[in-house]
Design a protein around this motif. Structure first.
Motif, PDB file in Angstrom:
ATOM      1  N   TYR A 142       0.837  -1.205   0.000  1.00 48.96           N
ATOM      2  CA  TYR A 142       0.000   0.000   0.000  1.00 48.96           C
ATOM      3  C   TYR A 142       0.867   1.248   0.000  1.00 48.96           C
ATOM      4  N   LYS A 143       0.503   2.201  -0.862  1.00 50.93           N
ATOM      5  CA  LYS A 143       1.110   3.522  -0.865  1.00 50.93           C
ATOM      6  C   LYS A 143      -0.016   4.539  -0.904  1.00 50.93           C
ATOM      7  N   LYS A 144       0.048   5.495  -0.028  1.00 51.63           N
ATOM      8  CA  LYS A 144      -1.034   6.463   0.119  1.00 51.63           C
ATOM      9  C   LYS A 144      -1.378   7.147  -1.194  1.00 51.63           C
ATOM     10  N   ASP A 145      -0.369   7.483  -1.998  1.00 49.90           N
ATOM     11  CA  ASP A 145      -0.597   8.247  -3.223  1.00 49.90           C
ATOM     12  C   ASP A 145      -0.892   7.372  -4.442  1.00 49.90           C
ATOM     13  N   SER A 146      -0.577   6.089  -4.367  1.00 51.35           N
ATOM     14  CA  SER A 146      -0.739   5.243  -5.557  1.00 51.35           C
ATOM     15  C   SER A 146      -1.651   4.041  -5.340  1.00 51.35           C
ATOM     16  N   GLY A 147      -2.299   3.935  -4.192  1.00 51.55           N
ATOM     17  CA  GLY A 147      -3.270   2.868  -3.980  1.00 51.55           C
ATOM     18  C   GLY A 147      -2.670   1.602  -3.392  1.00 51.55           C
ATOM     19  N   SER A 148      -3.420   0.495  -3.514  1.00 45.51           N
ATOM     20  CA  SER A 148      -3.017  -0.770  -2.901  1.00 45.51           C
ATOM     21  C   SER A 148      -2.963  -1.890  -3.939  1.00 45.51           C
ATOM     22  N   GLU A 149      -2.187  -2.906  -3.602  1.00 47.92           N
ATOM     23  CA  GLU A 149      -2.070  -4.078  -4.467  1.00 47.92           C
ATOM     24  C   GLU A 149      -1.906  -5.307  -3.584  1.00 47.92           C
TER      25      GLU A 149
END
Length: 212
Positions: free
Chosen positions: A88-95
């Motif tokens: 998860y990255k706040k600016d690029s979403g989750s995977e």
């Protein structure tokens, strides 16, 4: 606002000057406190002197994480277990990628905003939904718990056996997150539905926070 007009032209009004200076000082204090708070949370080093509230704030302000979780989904009909890698990255979403069981291993689900992307070359989409109930939901994400906790005015936490238990609840479900008091890392997450539909139990085996 024109400063000269505020001061009444060339006539210096001491009272207005005092108000202006007071406002400027107040703004400066607020900016400093916000910056200090963000810096402290981001760079928090967990130790013996770290308070439980600081750890809770640290969890609520996570900007990124990578983890491998074990998931157990229980319902009235059956029980399913999964092993999943999450990022998860706040600016690029989750995977997240399913590692186990083998019949659905390799499924990758990525979410950014309202966009959902599913990648798998072996299974048809219908098969994925049949074998993986929560594929279109981010309920398994730690970021989802954080969002729910922030939105819940009655959310609270308590200390329990050298762990911090964070709890949030709404009409549909209740969530509890256990956090290690010594490391600040999530230990497990429990989700229960009010209508007895079922429960989800998540164990965090490996966690890297704010390192992506």
């Amino acid at each position: 606002m024109n400063l000269l007009l505020f001061l009444g032209g060339n006539v210096l009004n001491k009272k207005r000057i005092g108000i202006l200076l007071g406002i400027m000082i107040l703004i400066g204090i607020v900016v400093y406190l916000i910056g200090f708070s963000n810096k402290t949370t981001k760079n928090l080093k967990i130790g013996n002197n770290t308070s439980s509230q600081e750890i809770v704030d640290y969890i609520l302000n996570i900007s990124s994480y990578e983890t491998i979780i074990e998931v157990k989904v229980e319902s009235n009909k059956n029980q399913n277990c999964y092993k999943i890698k999450q990022q998860y990255k706040k600016d690029s979403g989750s995977e997240q990628e399913v590692l186990e069981p083998s019949n659905i291993a390799g499924i990758k689900i990525s979410k950014k905003g309202n966009q959902l992307k599913i990648e798998n070359t072996n299974l048809k989409l219908s098969s994925i939904f049949e074998n993986y109930e929560y594929v279109s939901d981010n309920i398994l994400d730690l970021s989802c718990f954080i969002e729910n906790y922030k939105a819940d005015e009655k959310a609270d936490w308590k200390e329990e056996n050298n762990q911090i238990v964070m709890k949030t609840k709404n009409k549909q479900e209740e969530k509890k997150l256990w956090v290690d008091r010594n490391t600040g890392n999530p230990v497990k997450l429990e989700i229960k539905w009010e209508n007895q539909k079922g429960s989800v139990y998540i164990l965090y085996n490996e966690v890297n926070i704010n390192r992506l």
